[in-house]
Design an enzyme around this catalytic site. Structure first.
Site, PDB file in Angstrom:
ATOM      1  N   GLU A   1      -1.990  -1.472  -5.772  1.00 29.39           N
ATOM      2  CA  GLU A   1      -3.272  -0.874  -6.123  1.00 29.39           C
ATOM      3  C   GLU A   1      -3.135  -0.099  -7.430  1.00 29.39           C
ATOM      4  O   GLU A   1      -2.139   0.582  -7.660  1.00 29.39           O
ATOM      5  CB  GLU A   1      -3.738   0.071  -5.007  1.00 29.39           C
ATOM      6  CG  GLU A   1      -5.174   0.521  -5.154  1.00 29.39           C
ATOM      7  CD  GLU A   1      -5.656   1.304  -3.941  1.00 29.39           C
ATOM      8  OE1 GLU A   1      -6.838   1.676  -3.896  1.00 29.39           O
ATOM      9  OE2 GLU A   1      -4.831   1.553  -3.036  1.00 29.39           O
TER      10      GLU A   1
ATOM     11  N   ASP B   1       0.861  -1.189   0.000  1.00 23.57           N
ATOM     12  CA  ASP B   1       0.000   0.000   0.000  1.00 23.57           C
ATOM     13  C   ASP B   1       0.893   1.234   0.000  1.00 23.57           C
ATOM     14  O   ASP B   1       1.749   1.395   0.883  1.00 23.57           O
ATOM     15  CB  ASP B   1      -0.903   0.007   1.241  1.00 23.57           C
ATOM     16  CG  ASP B   1      -1.815   1.215   1.281  1.00 23.57           C
ATOM     17  OD1 ASP B   1      -2.668   1.347   0.380  1.00 23.57           O
ATOM     18  OD2 ASP B   1      -1.686   2.041   2.211  1.00 23.57           O
TER      19      ASP B   1
ATOM     20  N   ASP C   1      -2.997   1.517   7.219  1.00 23.71           N
ATOM     21  CA  ASP C   1      -2.179   1.164   6.060  1.00 23.71           C
ATOM     22  C   ASP C   1      -1.842  -0.323   6.024  1.00 23.71           C
ATOM     23  O   ASP C   1      -1.862  -0.944   4.962  1.00 23.71           O
ATOM     24  CB  ASP C   1      -0.892   1.996   6.065  1.00 23.71           C
ATOM     25  CG  ASP C   1      -1.175   3.484   5.938  1.00 23.71           C
ATOM     26  OD1 ASP C   1      -2.205   3.831   5.322  1.00 23.71           O
ATOM     27  OD2 ASP C   1      -0.382   4.296   6.460  1.00 23.71           O
TER      28      ASP C   1
END
Length: 398
Positions: free
Chosen positions: A274, A189, A355
């Protein structure tokens, strides 16, 4: 066997002599001129609903060289001039394929100074590179060796805004081979306070290279702003000072990203990230500077080509997947999760670091993709595939 080798560019700095610098500067100008002339000719033909291809622009180049006005094009090597026409053809191919914008004219002040030579335009013997129209080899700073027995197929010479000279050699690299298969997988992330947060719980601090040099950059820009407009020597010198600060920032950022991506690729078989729309995110005036400094797009590009080299997998999960709001323990989906909330407690009683929880959810979604075949990269490879965010098996209703 050789056909399976990876084509890899090795970039080095070099120190040209006065004659070499003058010759290369002339070449850069001629390349820019030919590119702009060919682009203008193709644009005018397009307005007349006619198509002009590379062969026709090559014939135009021959005719231009015979005119009195453009006779100076004969003073430089013809190889970079032909190569710039091939680059223009590739630009139009990408435009018609809807992969890029319409080609733009090159500017003397803003465009990158570069010239590409194929094998007929240079000589590489005993570790010395000599370009066409030059009597002496380039004084290259060999910061690392070329692969054993490698011979460059193309050579690109460039000069950046900071005045530094570079030569890039494209070679087959037999040393790039798939790594032994590993059992590990990791979710990543990206963020601003922490550049990366891994599903293992590890957090990698954002170096903030631009932030560290912000005072130096501001001072150089103030000095530049006070110089009289035009091409005066003092303004050119001040502009170069600004460019040197930017180059220092970019070099340090690139070095850190190379080390980080190489480590992730070597340690993990599967890396899940992502699929962020960085181009849209930098439109936020508050966060644009920090996002640009984090270089998320460059991080992903490095990760993907290194994974391709070494036989690893990079999975990009759909950007609308609620990785931050989804409990990685029980699958409950929280209603809201403002950015200032860094830790939160789920209804099941599990307390999450925002996170780390997002990285674990990305990993779970990515691993689910390898099983069910969801389309996690709609922009590039599977526009008709199902989004990972639609997989009901990844979440449970509270």
């Amino acid at each position: 066997m050789a056909s399976t080798w990876v084509k890899r560019a090795f970039k080095y700095r070099f120190r040209p002599t006065g004659a070499q610098a003058a010759e290369l500067s002339r070449t850069f100008g001629c390349v820019r001129k030919v590119y702009n002339l060919a682009l203008a000719a193709r644009t005018e033909a397009w307005a007349r609903q006619e198509r002009v291809d590379y062969n026709q622009t090559s014939a135009m180049l021959t005719a231009w060289k015979k005119t009195e006005e453009l006779a100076y094009l004969n003073d430089v090597s013809s190889v970079p001039l032909q190569q710039c026409l091939r680059h223009l053809q590739a630009a139009f191919t990408n435009f018609f394929g809807k992969r890029a914008r319409y080609p733009r004219f090159k500017s003397r002040k803003k465009s990158r100074n570069s010239a590409e030579y194929t094998t007929s335009g240079f000589r590489f013997r005993e570790g010395k590179l000599t370009l066409a129209k030059m009597a002496e080899p380039l004084d290259i700073v060999w910061s690392r060796p070329l692969p054993t027995g490698a011979t460059p197929s193309t050579v690109t010479v460039s000069q950046d805004a900071a005045g530094r000279w570079f030569v890039s050699m494209l070679c087959d690299d037999p040393g790039v081979k798939p790594l032994p298969a590993a059992d590990s997988a990791v979710g990543v992330d990206v963020g601003l306070d922490h550049l990366l947060t891994l599903s293992t719980g590890e957090k990698i601090t954002n170096p903030g290279h631009e932030r560290k040099d912000r005072a130096r950059l501001a001072k150089a820009q103030r000095v530049l702003a006070k110089k009289a407009k035009g091409d005066g020597a003092n303004r050119v010198k001040a502009r170069r000072k600004v460019a040197q600060v930017y180059a220092r920032i970019a070099d340090r950022r690139r070095d850190a990203l190379h080390k980080l991506t190489t480590r992730l690729v070597r340690e993990n078989q599967t890396i899940v990230i992502e699929d962020l729309a960085v181009r849209n995110m930098v439109r936020n005036r508050v966060l644009a500077r920090a996002i640009s400094d984090a270089a998320w797009r460059e991080f992903r590009n490095m990760l993907e080509y290194k994974a391709h080299w070494y036989g690893r997998n990079v999975i990009a999960v759909d950007r609308f997947f609620p990785s931050s709001r989804l409990c990685s323990h029980c699958g409950t989906l929280a209603d809201k999760m403002p950015l200032h909330v860094r830790t939160w407690t789920c209804e099941c009683g599990t307390t999450h670091d925002r996170d780390v929880n997002a990285a674990r959810n990305l990993l779970a979604a990515g691993l689910a993709v390898t099983v069910c075949g969801a389309g996690v990269r709609p922009q590039r490879s599977s526009p008709g595939g199902r989004s990972v965010s639609k997989q009901k098996s990844l979440r449970r209703e509270p």
